[in-house]
Design an enzyme around this catalytic site. Structure first.
Site, PDB file in Angstrom:
ATOM      1  N   TYR A 104      24.266  -6.581  36.249  1.00 50.41           N
ATOM      2  CA  TYR A 104      24.607  -7.664  37.171  1.00 50.41           C
ATOM      3  C   TYR A 104      23.381  -8.533  37.438  1.00 50.41           C
ATOM      4  CZ  TYR A 104      25.344  -9.704  41.820  1.00 50.41           C
ATOM      5  OH  TYR A 104      25.398 -10.557  42.897  1.00 50.41           O
ATOM      6  N   ASP A 177      25.514   2.711  38.519  1.00 49.21           N
ATOM      7  CA  ASP A 177      26.320   1.740  39.252  1.00 49.21           C
ATOM      8  C   ASP A 177      27.753   1.870  38.752  1.00 49.21           C
ATOM      9  OD1 ASP A 177      27.651  -0.491  40.243  1.00 49.21           O
ATOM     10  OD2 ASP A 177      25.897  -1.789  40.117  1.00 49.21           O
TER      11      ASP A 177
END
Length: 391
Positions: A104, A177
Site C-alpha cells: 500500500y 498485513d
C-alpha cells in the site's frame, strides 16, 4: 456468553468481546467518559482509569479481533497507518526492515519518509522468499508482508517465510498485513506470523464510516511493548469508532463471503475479455500462487479485490473508471458498496514510476473493490464500462 474452543467463526464474530453491563444490555452501550471514578487514590472502582489507557468499547473490540485472528492479544488504533507507525516505532533505533515491494502506498510512504527519522531503514524486494537470506543484516528486526498485495494481489507463502526466518536464528518479527482478506478468509498467526495487522477501515468495519486500525499477536512481550506505545503516543480510536467497528465485525463473515463470490464471477469474465490485458485475482486457478491460496485462504476464496490492466493505457483506465454506474470512483476498499480506483494516480501516486512499475502498478491498472450488490448487476456494469473504455 462464554465462548468455547469449538465455536466456529460466525459464532465468535457475533459474541467475541461481548460485555454485559449492569442493565443487561444485549448490545454494548457506548462509553464516552474520558475518566473513571476511584474509591481512593490509585484505586479505581472498576478496571478503567483514563480512556486513553483503556476504554470499554475499545477493549471489547480488541478482544473480538484477537479471537477472530486466533490470537491471545489485540490492540486497536486510530488508523491502519497508526498501527504501522506504532510497530515501526517499537523497533530499536538503527534497525533494518525488509518489506515486500508491492505494498500500500501509505505503508511505502511511512517506511521511506517517516521511519527513517528514527533510524529504521527498509529494503524492498519483489521476491521475498528467494531474496530473504541475502537481504538479512545483523540489525534486521522486521519482515513485512502484504498478502495479497495492494494492488497487484500477489500471494506470499507465510509459513515458508516464517520457516526461513527461523532457520536464520535471528530475532526478527514477521508482520502480515491481512487487510485484503480479513480474519474470515485467512489467519496469518496460524502460519507463523508474529503480528497480524488490518486497516479496520476496510472489511472489518465494512461500512465506509470509520477510520481505524487493529493488530493481533500471541507474543505477550510484543503485545506489552505495543500497548505501552499505544498509550504513550495516544494513537487510539474514539469509543464511538470502536463501537461502530465492533458492530461491523459481527457481519464480517456474511459480507466478505458474498464479496468474494461476486468478485470471482467478475474476475472470470475479465480473464476471458479481449479488452483486458491481464487480471490479478487470487481466486482464479491461473493465479501464480494458487497452491498457496488453497492452503492459506478459507475455501480457496480470493477475496473481494481485483486488479486488471485495460487496453488503451492510462486513457483506457480513466475512461473505464468514469463510465461505471455502480462502482464508485473513490479510494479505500472493503465496504458493502463497490468502489474502483486507478492506483498509479491515486493510492500509489506517491511512489516513483520506476519503483511502481517494477511491482506491476502500470498506468493502465484498475483496482476494483467488489461489494455485496447483486453479482449480475455488477457484472453488467463492468461490461458496459469496458465497452466505453475501448471505443
Amino acid at each position: 456468553m462464554t465462548l468455547q474452543a469449538t465455536d466456529k467463526f460466525a459464532t465468535k464474530a457475533i459474541h467475541a468481546g461481548e460485555h454485559t453491563d449492569s442493565h443487561g444490555s444485549v448490545i454494548e452501550p457506548i462509553s464516552l467518559s474520558t475518566t473513571f471514578k476511584q474509591s481512593a487514590p490509585a484505586q479505581p472502582i472498576g478496571t478503567y482509569e483514563y480512556s486513553r489507557s483503556q476504554n470499554p468499547n475499545r477493549e471489547n473490540l480488541e478482544n473480538a479481533i484477537a479471537a477472530l485472528e486466533n490470537g491471545k492479544y489485540g490492540l486497536a488504533f486510530s488508523s491502519g497507518s497508526a498501527t504501522t507507525a506504532i510497530i515501526l516505532q517499537s523497533l530499536p533505533q538503527g534497525s533494518h526492515a525488509i518489506s515486500i515491494g508491492d505494498v500500500y502506498g501509505g505503508t511505502h510512504r511511512y517506511f521511506t519518509k517517516v521511519a527513517t527519522a528514527h533510524g529504521v531503514d527498509t529494503t524492498f524486494t519483489n521476491n521475498l522468499l528467494e531474496d530473504l537470506p541475502s537481504l538479512v543484516k545483523e540489525n534486521t528486526k522486521l519482515v513485512w508482508i502484504e498478502s495479497p498485495t495492494n494492488p497487484t494481489l500477489k500471494v506470499t507463502d507465510i509459513r515458508a517465510v516464517s520457516d526461513k526466518i527461523k532457520s536464520l536464528n535471528k530475532d526478527i518479527l514477521l508482520v502480515v498485513d491481512n487487510t485484503f482478506l480479513s480474519p474470515y478468509l485467512s489467519n496469518p498467526l496460524n502460519f507463523g506470523a508474529d503480528i497480524v495487522v488490518h486497516s479496520a477501515t476496510k472489511y472489518i468495519n465494512g461500512h465506509s464510516d470509520v477510520v481505524l486500525g487493529v493488530l493481533a499477536t500471541n507474543d505477550k512481550a510484543v503485545y506489552e511493548r505495543l500497548q505501552f506505545l499505544q498509550n504513550a503516543v495516544g494513537a487510539i480510536p474514539s469509543p464511538f469508532d470502536a463501537w461502530l467497528t465492533h458492530r461491523g465485525l459481527k457481519t464480517l463473515h456474511l459480507r466478505v463471503r458474498q464479496a468474494a463470490l461476486n468478485a470471482t464471477k467478475i474476475a472470470e469474465f475479465l480473464a476471458s475479455n479481449e479488452n483486458v490485458v491481464s487480471v490479478n485475482y487470487p481466486g482464479l486457478p491461473t493465479h501464480p500462487n494458487y497452491d498457496v491460496v488453497k492452503k492459506q485462504h478459507r475455501d480457496a476464496l480470493g477475496g473481494g479485490m481485483i486488479s486488471f490492466r485495460v487496453k488503451g493505457g492510462a486513457e483506457g483506465a480513466a475512461k473505464f473508471s468514469s463510465a461505471t454506474r455502480l462502482f464508485t470512483l473513490a479510494e479505500s476498499l472493503g465496504g458493502i458498496e463497490s468502489l474502483l480506483e486507478v492506483p498509479a494516480v491515486m493510492t500509489h501516486g506517491g511512489i516513483p514510476k520506476e519503483a511502481r512499475e517494477a511491482t506491476g502498478v502500470f498506468d493502465d491498472l484498475v483496482r476494483l473493490s467488489v461489494g455485496i450488490e447483486d453479482a449480475d448487476d455488477l457484472l453488467d456494469d463492468v461490461k458496459q464500462a469496458l465497452l466505453a473504455a475501448t471505443k
